[in-house]
Design an enzyme around this catalytic site. Structure first.
Site, PDB file in Angstrom:
ATOM      1  N   ARG A  82       0.837  -1.222   0.000  1.00  0.00           N
ATOM      2  CA  ARG A  82       0.000   0.000   0.000  1.00  0.00           C
ATOM      3  C   ARG A  82       0.865   1.263   0.000  1.00  0.00           C
ATOM      4  O   ARG A  82       0.556   2.237   0.694  1.00  0.00           O
ATOM      5  CB  ARG A  82      -0.934   0.031   1.207  1.00  0.00           C
ATOM      6  CG  ARG A  82      -1.955  -1.060   1.265  1.00  0.00           C
ATOM      7  CD  ARG A  82      -2.924  -0.994   0.083  1.00  0.00           C
ATOM      8  NE  ARG A  82      -4.070  -1.826   0.337  1.00  0.00           N
ATOM      9  CZ  ARG A  82      -4.110  -3.141   0.094  1.00  0.00           C
ATOM     10  NH1 ARG A  82      -3.059  -3.731  -0.445  1.00  0.00           N
ATOM     11  NH2 ARG A  82      -5.186  -3.832   0.362  1.00  0.00           N
ATOM     12  N   SER A 142     -10.179  -0.286   4.022  1.00  0.00           N
ATOM     13  CA  SER A 142      -9.380  -0.618   5.216  1.00  0.00           C
ATOM     14  C   SER A 142      -8.780   0.660   5.786  1.00  0.00           C
ATOM     15  O   SER A 142      -8.139   1.411   5.057  1.00  0.00           O
ATOM     16  CB  SER A 142      -8.218  -1.539   4.847  1.00  0.00           C
ATOM     17  OG  SER A 142      -8.688  -2.732   4.298  1.00  0.00           O
ATOM     18  N   GLU A 153      -4.056   3.620   6.723  1.00  0.00           N
ATOM     19  CA  GLU A 153      -3.834   3.350   5.300  1.00  0.00           C
ATOM     20  C   GLU A 153      -4.209   4.551   4.434  1.00  0.00           C
ATOM     21  O   GLU A 153      -3.469   4.898   3.521  1.00  0.00           O
ATOM     22  CB  GLU A 153      -4.643   2.101   4.919  1.00  0.00           C
ATOM     23  CG  GLU A 153      -4.030   1.323   3.798  1.00  0.00           C
ATOM     24  CD  GLU A 153      -5.029   1.069   2.710  1.00  0.00           C
ATOM     25  OE1 GLU A 153      -4.891   1.685   1.648  1.00  0.00           O
ATOM     26  OE2 GLU A 153      -5.941   0.253   2.924  1.00  0.00           O
TER      27      GLU A 153
HETATM   28  N1  EPU Z   1     -10.933 -10.390  11.181  1.00  0.00           N
HETATM   29  C1  EPU Z   1     -11.556 -10.472  12.403  1.00  0.00           C
HETATM   30  N2  EPU Z   1     -12.387  -9.468  12.765  1.00  0.00           N
HETATM   31  C2  EPU Z   1     -12.637  -8.401  11.974  1.00  0.00           C
HETATM   32  C3  EPU Z   1     -11.997  -8.313  10.729  1.00  0.00           C
HETATM   33  C4  EPU Z   1     -11.139  -9.324  10.338  1.00  0.00           C
HETATM   34  O1  EPU Z   1     -11.362 -11.411  13.151  1.00  0.00           O
HETATM   35  O2  EPU Z   1     -13.412  -7.531  12.378  1.00  0.00           O
HETATM   36  C5  EPU Z   1     -10.067 -11.483  10.739  1.00  0.00           C
HETATM   37  C6  EPU Z   1     -10.729 -12.231   9.589  1.00  0.00           C
HETATM   38  O3  EPU Z   1     -11.548 -13.253  10.054  1.00  0.00           O
HETATM   39  C7  EPU Z   1      -9.555 -12.748   8.810  1.00  0.00           C
HETATM   40  C8  EPU Z   1      -8.476 -11.710   9.048  1.00  0.00           C
HETATM   41  O4  EPU Z   1      -8.874 -10.954  10.185  1.00  0.00           O
HETATM   42  O5  EPU Z   1      -9.125 -13.977   9.332  1.00  0.00           O
HETATM   43  C9  EPU Z   1      -8.213 -10.838   7.863  1.00  0.00           C
HETATM   44  O6  EPU Z   1      -9.357 -10.096   7.481  1.00  0.00           O
HETATM   45  P1  EPU Z   1      -9.868  -9.994   5.967  1.00  0.00           P
HETATM   46  O7  EPU Z   1      -9.775 -11.298   5.302  1.00  0.00           O
HETATM   47  O8  EPU Z   1     -11.170  -9.290   6.019  1.00  0.00           O
HETATM   48  O9  EPU Z   1      -8.858  -9.109   5.126  1.00  0.00           O
HETATM   49  P2  EPU Z   1      -7.708  -8.135   5.546  1.00  0.00           P
HETATM   50  O10 EPU Z   1      -6.397  -8.782   5.607  1.00  0.00           O
HETATM   51  O11 EPU Z   1      -8.109  -7.477   6.794  1.00  0.00           O
HETATM   52  C10 EPU Z   1      -6.845  -7.110   3.298  1.00  0.00           C
HETATM   53  C11 EPU Z   1      -6.818  -5.757   2.649  1.00  0.00           C
HETATM   54  C12 EPU Z   1      -8.121  -5.468   1.934  1.00  0.00           C
HETATM   55  C13 EPU Z   1      -8.332  -6.558   0.903  1.00  0.00           C
HETATM   56  C14 EPU Z   1      -8.386  -7.913   1.634  1.00  0.00           C
HETATM   57  C15 EPU Z   1      -8.505  -9.073   0.687  1.00  0.00           C
HETATM   58  C16 EPU Z   1      -5.322  -4.435   4.006  1.00  0.00           C
HETATM   59  C17 EPU Z   1      -5.180  -3.347   5.016  1.00  0.00           C
HETATM   60  N3  EPU Z   1      -6.563  -4.739   3.657  1.00  0.00           N
HETATM   61  O12 EPU Z   1      -7.794  -7.061   4.346  1.00  0.00           O
HETATM   62  O13 EPU Z   1      -7.981  -4.232   1.258  1.00  0.00           O
HETATM   63  O14 EPU Z   1      -9.540  -6.351   0.188  1.00  0.00           O
HETATM   64  O15 EPU Z   1      -7.160  -8.118   2.362  1.00  0.00           O
HETATM   65  O16 EPU Z   1      -7.290  -9.295   0.039  1.00  0.00           O
HETATM   66  O17 EPU Z   1      -4.316  -4.947   3.520  1.00  0.00           O
HETATM   67  C18 EPU Z   1      -8.376  -1.879   1.295  1.00  0.00           C
HETATM   68  O18 EPU Z   1      -7.161  -1.723   1.168  1.00  0.00           O
HETATM   69  O19 EPU Z   1      -9.168  -0.889   1.386  1.00  0.00           O
HETATM   70  C19 EPU Z   1      -8.916  -3.222   1.405  1.00  0.00           C
HETATM   71  C20 EPU Z   1     -10.209  -3.441   1.611  1.00  0.00           C
END
Ligand code: EPU
Length: 350
Positions: free
Chosen positions: A164, A246, A346
């Site tokens: 990012r 995010s 972010e």
């Molecule tokens: N989780 C929780 N509680 C929550 C949120 C998440 O326990 O309230 C856990 C989920 O269960 C999961 C883990 O945390 O095991 C990761 O969460 P998620 O799969 O929702 O994705 P992320 O890693 O948090 C990233 C990117 C997103 C992108 C997704 C899919 C970042 C900061 N965010 O989210 O990007 O869409 O992966 O690849 O890297 C964005 O940049 O605006 C964005 C949405």
């Protein structure tokens, strides 16, 4: 070129925060930038580049001249032995562009479907989702120097892509420094789509869809449709409830730090990285601190995904940038106190 004065920015940022720009110029091509630079009053002033407004938090009126990027156009720009090169104007909507490439029979961007914002903003924060980052498909971009009006082209090596992150997010630290924030305006972006396309299916959410549907070899259109459905289910639609995606980056820690946290919180969601470090899910950390649904004024933590902050007040009584940042700081403090980890926002805070 028309200079608009005292322009409301609420419709121009997906958080829906109310703020104004003293001066705003719409940029449809390099001629508009050159016309601006020929104006003795505006030329020397600091500039702020606005794309789709989907990754910013406005904390007050914007003093610099706002350049609203509206450069249009999409085309197949050429090919190499292994890639088809597609090009889009910086003002094109990213998701529409992804759909257009699929309509041309050119897969490769399907995992990045439904990311809000414009094509011009995509390299700025090196957008990424479901195992693909923009830098994996990036070819080059054309930009214009906001001091001299000179056009230049950058390839991936000169964009300084990170998680990012890119040179476009950093102000030049010193004269001649590499940061390009406020200095270069991206006009057109070219992507290299592999002719020998391979689906990227490693994410749990996608594996789940494959199991549910029994489709083991999905095409690009199928993956696109799955990603759209997955994102709609867990991320708020900015057209319905204001947000900037995010709000925090996923932090990276050493394996020792991770072991220490696992010792106290065995359920912490973590991913080992190729360089030996470990990435933690910021959403999980925030959720574990009990933030889901909590609010400061009209700024709130989304109740289905703790990584996303939302504007609960709607267009009539929108959250202020101050409320969003107060909430963000309180989250950072509580995650730091419990896990010893500093979360980094972010979006760009303006
Ligand atoms: N989780 C929780 N509680 C929550 C949120 C998440 O326990 O309230 C856990 C989920 O269960 C999961 C883990 O945390 O095991 C990761 O969460 P998620 O799969 O929702 O994705 P992320 O890693 O948090 C990233 C990117 C997103 C992108 C997704 C899919 C970042 C900061 N965010 O989210 O990007 O869409 O992966 O690849 O890297 C964005 O940049 O605006 C964005 C949405």
């Amino acid at each position: 070129m028309i200079v608009e004065r005292n322009v409301p920015l609420q419709p121009l940022n997906t958080f829906g925060i109310a703020a104004r720009a003293g001066a705003l110029v719409r940029v449809r091509g390099e001629a508009d930038v050159r016309a601006l630079l020929a104006q003795p009053e505006l030329a020397p002033q600091p500039k702020f580049i606005l794309g789709g407004g989907s990754n910013i938090v406005l904390t007050g009126d914007v003093k610099p001249v706002v350049l609203k990027v509206e450069v249009p156009g999409r085309r197949v720009a050429g090919e190499t032995a292994r890639h088809t090169i597609v090009e889009a104007g910086a003002g094109e909507n990213w998701h529409d562009f992804v759909g257009w490439t699929l309509d041309q029979g050119l897969p490769g961007l399907e995992n990045l479907a439904l990311i809000p914002g414009t094509v011009g903003a995509s390299p700025v924060q090196n957008i990424g989702a479901y195992g693909v980052e923009l830098q994996d498909r990036f070819h080059s971009l054309d930009a214009i120097d906001l001091r001299t009006g000179e056009l230049f082209t950058l390839d991936a090596a000169h964009c300084g892509f990170g998680y990012r992150d890119s040179v476009f997010k950093h102000a030049p630290a010193q004269p001649g420094g590499l940061g390009l924030a406020g200095r270069a305006l991206i006009l057109r972006v070219r992507l290299a789509l592999p002719k020998a396309w391979q689906p990227v299916l490693g994410y749990l959410d996608l594996e789940r869809r494959m199991q549910e549907t029994g489709i083991t070899q999905p095409g690009a259109r199928q993956i696109h449709d799955w990603i759209v459905a997955i994102r709609r289910a867990k991320l708020p639609d900015p057209a319905v409830i204001g947000n900037a995606g995010s709000f925090f980056k996923n932090p990276t820690v050493t394996p020792e730090q991770c072991q220490d946290i696992i010792g106290r919180d065995p359920k912490v969601v973590h991913y080992p990285m190729p360089d030996g470090s470990v990435k933690l899910a910021a959403g999980w950390l925030i959720d574990a601190c009990g933030w889901k649904g909590k609010s400061v004024g009209n700024a709130a933590v989304y109740d289905r995904q703790a990584l996303v902050l939302v504007n609960r007040g709607g267009p009539e009584r929108p959250a202020t940038g101050g409320e969003v940042m107060t909430l963000a700081k309180a989250i950072q403090t509580s995650v730091y106190e419990r896990f010893g980890i500093r979360l980094e926002p972010e979006p760009v805070v303006v």
